[in-house]
Design a protein around this motif. Structure first.
Motif, mmCIF file in Angstrom:
data_model
loop_
_atom_site.group_PDB
_atom_site.id
_atom_site.type_symbol
_atom_site.label_atom_id
_atom_site.label_comp_id
_atom_site.label_asym_id
_atom_site.label_seq_id
_atom_site.Cartn_x
_atom_site.Cartn_y
_atom_site.Cartn_z
ATOM 1 N N VAL A 179 25.614 15.539 7.789
ATOM 2 C CA VAL A 179 25.431 15.402 6.333
ATOM 3 C C VAL A 179 24.401 14.307 6.048
ATOM 4 N N ALA A 180 24.498 13.191 6.743
ATOM 5 C CA ALA A 180 23.526 12.111 6.561
ATOM 6 C C ALA A 180 22.120 12.582 6.941
ATOM 7 N N ASP A 181 22.029 13.345 8.024
ATOM 8 C CA ASP A 181 20.735 13.860 8.460
ATOM 9 C C ASP A 181 20.148 14.817 7.427
ATOM 10 N N ALA A 228 20.632 6.919 6.983
ATOM 11 C CA ALA A 228 21.423 6.417 8.108
ATOM 12 C C ALA A 228 22.901 6.691 7.856
ATOM 13 N N PRO A 229 23.592 7.284 8.819
ATOM 14 C CA PRO A 229 25.006 7.614 8.631
ATOM 15 C C PRO A 229 25.894 6.390 8.434
ATOM 16 N N GLU A 238 31.680 21.638 3.922
ATOM 17 C CA GLU A 238 31.611 22.894 3.168
ATOM 18 C C GLU A 238 30.561 22.823 2.061
ATOM 19 N N ASP A 239 30.584 21.736 1.306
ATOM 20 C CA ASP A 239 29.695 21.634 0.145
ATOM 21 C C ASP A 239 28.237 21.489 0.529
ATOM 22 N N VAL A 240 27.954 20.717 1.590
ATOM 23 C CA VAL A 240 26.563 20.423 1.953
ATOM 24 C C VAL A 240 26.072 21.339 3.063
#
Length: 198
Positions: free
Chosen positions: A90-92, A97-98, A177-179
């Motif tokens: 998700v961060a990527d 940066a996560p 799910e959302d992203v």
């Protein structure tokens, strides 16, 4: 509002000495009540003694933020390693940066769930999904506001409630799910705004 700069001069009242000249400098400030240390705070310093005599208005938000951060609790959660992979993906997706973004994503979903019963039920349901119920070998520590932590405690004791850890795992699956599965454009835009802010 006038923004003072380092090196600007002015006057302040010094105990037992009255009005004295000050110079504005960036210093590390120790907050007595909260035991917080705040670096790079612009303060008015007595030119003779070096004593901090005043804090300009532009520095108060930084000090307030440090006090508020001390009020946050640190919550520790165990989760499957795959959920850590989800947070990194998700961060990527948002090219951030996560380390900074992952806690913000989790707090985002928990905050939504706090005010939206449907979202709370969704996180609870997702916390029992196959992805969320693997072997919990990854530790996650996250700062969380006391009111959100209190809500999580209430959820845990409610009928059909879920533990704090389960709600966090549900939040991560919801982000997947959302992203990653492209299910919620509005939330994607909100998470993009959060990503730009961290």
């Amino acid at each position: 509002m006038k923004i003072l700069r380092e090196g600007d001069r002015g006057y302040a009242l010094a105990p037992d000495r009255g009005r004295v000249e000050i110079v504005y400098e960036y210093r590390t400030v120790e907050l007595e009540k909260s035991n917080a240390t705040v670096r790079n705070v612009l303060v008015g310093v007595d030119t003779e003694t070096g004593e901090v005599l005043t804090v300009p208005a532009q520095s108060t938000p930084k000090l307030k933020a440090a006090r508020e951060a001390k009020k946050e609790d640190v919550m520790s959660v165990r989760m499957p390693r795959e959920l850590d992979d989800v947070l990194h993906l998700v961060a990527d997706r948002y090219r951030v940066a996560p380390r900074q973004f992952a806690p913000a994503v989790i707090r985002y979903y928990l905050t939504l769930a706090r005010v939206d019963a449907d979202m709370a039920r969704r996180l609870n349901t997702l916390s029992r999904s196959r992805l969320a119920t693997g072997r919990c070998r990854k530790d996650l520590r996250l700062r969380i506001r006391p009111e959100l932590l209190a809500w999580l405690r209430d959820v845990a004791v409610a009928p059909e409630g879920a533990t704090r850890s389960a709600m966090v795992r549900g939040a991560i699956v919801a982000a997947k799910e959302d992203v990653l599965d492209d299910r919620a454009r509005r939330r994607q835009r909100q998470l993009e705004a959060i990503a730009r802010a961290v």
